[in-house]
Motif scaffolding. Structure first.
Motif, PDB file in Angstrom:
ATOM      1  N   ILE B  48       0.834  -1.208   0.000  1.00 40.61           N
ATOM      2  CA  ILE B  48       0.000   0.000   0.000  1.00 40.61           C
ATOM      3  C   ILE B  48       0.869   1.259   0.000  1.00 40.61           C
ATOM      4  O   ILE B  48       2.070   1.192   0.237  1.00 40.61           O
ATOM      5  N   ILE B  49       0.234   2.382  -0.263  1.00 39.61           N
ATOM      6  CA  ILE B  49       0.879   3.676  -0.036  1.00 39.61           C
ATOM      7  C   ILE B  49       0.588   3.980   1.427  1.00 39.61           C
ATOM      8  O   ILE B  49      -0.569   3.947   1.845  1.00 39.61           O
ATOM      9  N   ASN B  50       1.618   4.187   2.239  1.00 38.07           N
ATOM     10  CA  ASN B  50       1.374   4.359   3.671  1.00 38.07           C
ATOM     11  C   ASN B  50       1.463   5.801   4.150  1.00 38.07           C
ATOM     12  O   ASN B  50       1.161   6.104   5.300  1.00 38.07           O
ATOM     13  N   LYS B  51       1.892   6.721   3.270  1.00 40.23           N
ATOM     14  CA  LYS B  51       2.021   8.105   3.708  1.00 40.23           C
ATOM     15  C   LYS B  51       1.812   9.071   2.559  1.00 40.23           C
ATOM     16  O   LYS B  51       2.237   8.818   1.439  1.00 40.23           O
ATOM     17  N   MET B  52       1.145  10.171   2.860  1.00 44.99           N
ATOM     18  CA  MET B  52       0.972  11.235   1.880  1.00 44.99           C
ATOM     19  C   MET B  52       1.337  12.543   2.573  1.00 44.99           C
ATOM     20  O   MET B  52       0.823  12.835   3.647  1.00 44.99           O
ATOM     21  N   GLU B  53       2.264  13.293   1.982  1.00 45.67           N
ATOM     22  CA  GLU B  53       2.708  14.538   2.609  1.00 45.67           C
ATOM     23  C   GLU B  53       2.496  15.699   1.643  1.00 45.67           C
ATOM     24  O   GLU B  53       2.802  15.581   0.457  1.00 45.67           O
ATOM     25  N   VAL B  54       2.007  16.803   2.171  1.00 46.54           N
ATOM     26  CA  VAL B  54       1.753  17.980   1.342  1.00 46.54           C
ATOM     27  C   VAL B  54       2.437  19.194   1.962  1.00 46.54           C
ATOM     28  O   VAL B  54       2.263  19.477   3.145  1.00 46.54           O
ATOM     29  N   THR B  55       3.222  19.886   1.151  1.00 50.64           N
ATOM     30  CA  THR B  55       3.870  21.114   1.616  1.00 50.64           C
ATOM     31  C   THR B  55       3.503  22.262   0.685  1.00 50.64           C
ATOM     32  O   THR B  55       3.121  22.042  -0.470  1.00 50.64           O
ATOM     33  N   PHE B  56       3.596  23.491   1.223  1.00 55.15           N
ATOM     34  CA  PHE B  56       3.395  24.677   0.392  1.00 55.15           C
ATOM     35  C   PHE B  56       4.622  25.560   0.563  1.00 55.15           C
ATOM     36  O   PHE B  56       4.941  25.951   1.686  1.00 55.15           O
ATOM     37  N   ASN B  57       5.320  25.842  -0.514  1.00 54.37           N
ATOM     38  CA  ASN B  57       6.590  26.571  -0.480  1.00 54.37           C
ATOM     39  C   ASN B  57       7.532  25.978   0.580  1.00 54.37           C
ATOM     40  O   ASN B  57       8.184  26.696   1.329  1.00 54.37           O
ATOM     41  N   GLY B  58       7.536  24.665   0.647  1.00 52.33           N
ATOM     42  CA  GLY B  58       8.451  23.961   1.550  1.00 52.33           C
ATOM     43  C   GLY B  58       7.958  23.770   2.966  1.00 52.33           C
ATOM     44  O   GLY B  58       8.581  23.062   3.753  1.00 52.33           O
ATOM     45  N   LYS B  59       6.817  24.419   3.316  1.00 55.69           N
ATOM     46  CA  LYS B  59       6.306  24.294   4.692  1.00 55.69           C
ATOM     47  C   LYS B  59       5.173  23.266   4.751  1.00 55.69           C
ATOM     48  O   LYS B  59       4.307  23.247   3.877  1.00 55.69           O
ATOM     49  N   PRO B  60       5.166  22.417   5.806  1.00 53.52           N
ATOM     50  CA  PRO B  60       4.134  21.378   5.866  1.00 53.52           C
ATOM     51  C   PRO B  60       2.716  21.932   6.026  1.00 53.52           C
ATOM     52  O   PRO B  60       2.489  22.857   6.804  1.00 53.52           O
ATOM     53  N   VAL B  61       1.788  21.370   5.258  1.00 51.78           N
ATOM     54  CA  VAL B  61       0.381  21.782   5.301  1.00 51.78           C
ATOM     55  C   VAL B  61      -0.472  20.658   5.883  1.00 51.78           C
ATOM     56  O   VAL B  61      -1.283  20.862   6.778  1.00 51.78           O
ATOM     57  N   PHE B  62      -0.244  19.448   5.365  1.00 48.14           N
ATOM     58  CA  PHE B  62      -1.095  18.311   5.717  1.00 48.14           C
ATOM     59  C   PHE B  62      -0.328  17.021   5.466  1.00 48.14           C
ATOM     60  O   PHE B  62       0.377  16.903   4.457  1.00 48.14           O
ATOM     61  N   THR B  63      -0.460  16.070   6.397  1.00 50.37           N
ATOM     62  CA  THR B  63       0.159  14.754   6.227  1.00 50.37           C
ATOM     63  C   THR B  63      -0.860  13.702   6.617  1.00 50.37           C
ATOM     64  O   THR B  63      -1.580  13.880   7.603  1.00 50.37           O
ATOM     65  N   ALA B  64      -0.934  12.631   5.858  1.00 52.46           N
ATOM     66  CA  ALA B  64      -1.849  11.540   6.196  1.00 52.46           C
ATOM     67  C   ALA B  64      -1.071  10.236   6.263  1.00 52.46           C
ATOM     68  O   ALA B  64      -0.268   9.946   5.370  1.00 52.46           O
ATOM     69  N   ASP B  65      -1.295   9.469   7.350  1.00 51.99           N
ATOM     70  CA  ASP B  65      -0.763   8.109   7.438  1.00 51.99           C
ATOM     71  C   ASP B  65      -1.908   7.183   7.060  1.00 51.99           C
ATOM     72  O   ASP B  65      -2.981   7.257   7.644  1.00 51.99           O
ATOM     73  N   TRP B  66      -1.643   6.320   6.108  1.00 51.18           N
ATOM     74  CA  TRP B  66      -2.692   5.413   5.637  1.00 51.18           C
ATOM     75  C   TRP B  66      -2.422   3.982   6.073  1.00 51.18           C
ATOM     76  O   TRP B  66      -1.290   3.508   6.014  1.00 51.18           O
ATOM     77  N   HIS B  67      -3.487   3.288   6.455  1.00 55.78           N
ATOM     78  CA  HIS B  67      -3.422   1.868   6.801  1.00 55.78           C
ATOM     79  C   HIS B  67      -4.141   1.083   5.697  1.00 55.78           C
ATOM     80  O   HIS B  67      -4.771   1.690   4.830  1.00 55.78           O
ATOM     81  N   PRO B  68      -4.094  -0.268   5.754  1.00 57.81           N
ATOM     82  CA  PRO B  68      -4.744  -1.044   4.673  1.00 57.81           C
ATOM     83  C   PRO B  68      -6.248  -0.795   4.555  1.00 57.81           C
ATOM     84  O   PRO B  68      -6.854  -1.181   3.567  1.00 57.81           O
ATOM     85  N   ALA B  69      -6.864  -0.160   5.549  1.00 56.47           N
ATOM     86  CA  ALA B  69      -8.297   0.124   5.480  1.00 56.47           C
ATOM     87  C   ALA B  69      -8.633   1.250   4.502  1.00 56.47           C
ATOM     88  O   ALA B  69      -9.805   1.539   4.277  1.00 56.47           O
TER      89      ALA B  69
END
Lengths: 160, 109
Positions: B48-69
């Motif tokens: 699976i894809i276990n992580k999604m990270e989003v930054t804006f101009n290098g600064k963190p905005v949102f991060t999601a940890d994903w499980h098999p669900a």
């Protein structure tokens, strides 16, 4: 046999096949239960403890958007919104989602920042059957909130 | 590495200063839970894809940890408050270490 009759016969056959499939799924669920146990409320509580420690969650602030009945457990839309001003010194740090009837209770952890502007997100999840979705939100000041909602699932996901 | 993984993101092209915009993302991926059996009756290993990270101009905005669900072809929507023009960078991490990336520009003002 007219085309119409043939069609109705086919759909009846399909319906039977579907019913048979559902029985197999249900049987699979039972087998799975005896082998690897499904999550329950206790496992959810343990998973919550692991992620946030032994803080006592309070009610409120969290809104869960879920269908009352999901026909397909493979893809159930879920939305979560936490009431917060989302400023640099008062924001939602993380929202953990759990499902108490899946093989594993953890679903996702959503980490917000003041740059999120709004502590709200949605995704699509797998549900093995009818169960409760639990959301636990941790605020920047360390306070914790919890909300729970049941979803009825007609055909389970998780490849069961 | 999972085959045919294609990330898609939807970010508005323009926004007012201080506006809270909605961002929608979708990435094609099987999200094999590790609990499904193949035709040979053997369990298909988890992938699976276990992580999604989003930054804006290098600064963190949102991060999601994903499980098999998380369902196949994971969809994720969330919000961002934009104060200046810049670029959103999206990064997904696969169980096998593969990284999938995408960027989107926004003009503020």
């Amino acid at each position: 046999m007219s085309t119409k009759q043939a069609l109705s016969a086919l759909s009846r056959r399909e319906a039977l096949l579907l019913a048979a499939g559902a029985t197999i799924v249900a049987a699979g669920g039972v087998v799975l239960k005896s082998g690897t146990a499904h999550a329950d409320q206790k496992m959810v509580d343990e998973a919550v403890m692991k992620l946030i420690g032994d803080k006592k969650p309070a009610e409120g602030k969290i809104t869960l958007e879920l269908p009352q009945i999901a026909e397909n457990g493979n893809t159930v839309p879920v939305g979560v919104t936490v009431d917060s001003p989302m400023t640099a010194d008062n924001y939602v740090k993380v929202v953990h989602l759990f499902a108490d009837g899946n093989p594993a209770p953890e679903v996702a952890s959503l980490h917000f920042t003041p740059m999120s502007g709004k502590a709200s997100a949605s995704t699509r999840i797998r549900l093995a059957g009818t169960q409760n979705i639990v959301a636990v939100a941790e605020m920047s000041d360390g306070s914790v909130f919890r909300a729970q909602q049941e979803v009825k699932v007609t055909i389970g996901g998780c490849g069961g | 590495m999972a085959k045919g993984v294609k990330p898609r993101v939807r970010v508005p092209g323009k926004a007012a200063k201080g506006e809270i915009i909605e961002i929608k993302t979708l990435i094609s991926h099987n999200m094999e839970s590790g609990r499904r059996k193949g035709k040979d009756g053997k369990l298909i290993p988890r992938s699976i894809i276990n992580k999604m990270e989003v930054t804006f101009n290098g600064k963190p905005v949102f991060t999601a940890d994903w499980h098999p669900a998380i369902s196949a072809n994971p969809y994720m929507s969330f919000f961002a408050k934009v104060e200046e023009s810049g670029e959103f960078a999206f990064k997904w991490t696969d169980d096998d270490g593969s990284i999938y990336e995408k960027t989107a520009k926004i003009t503020v003002g």
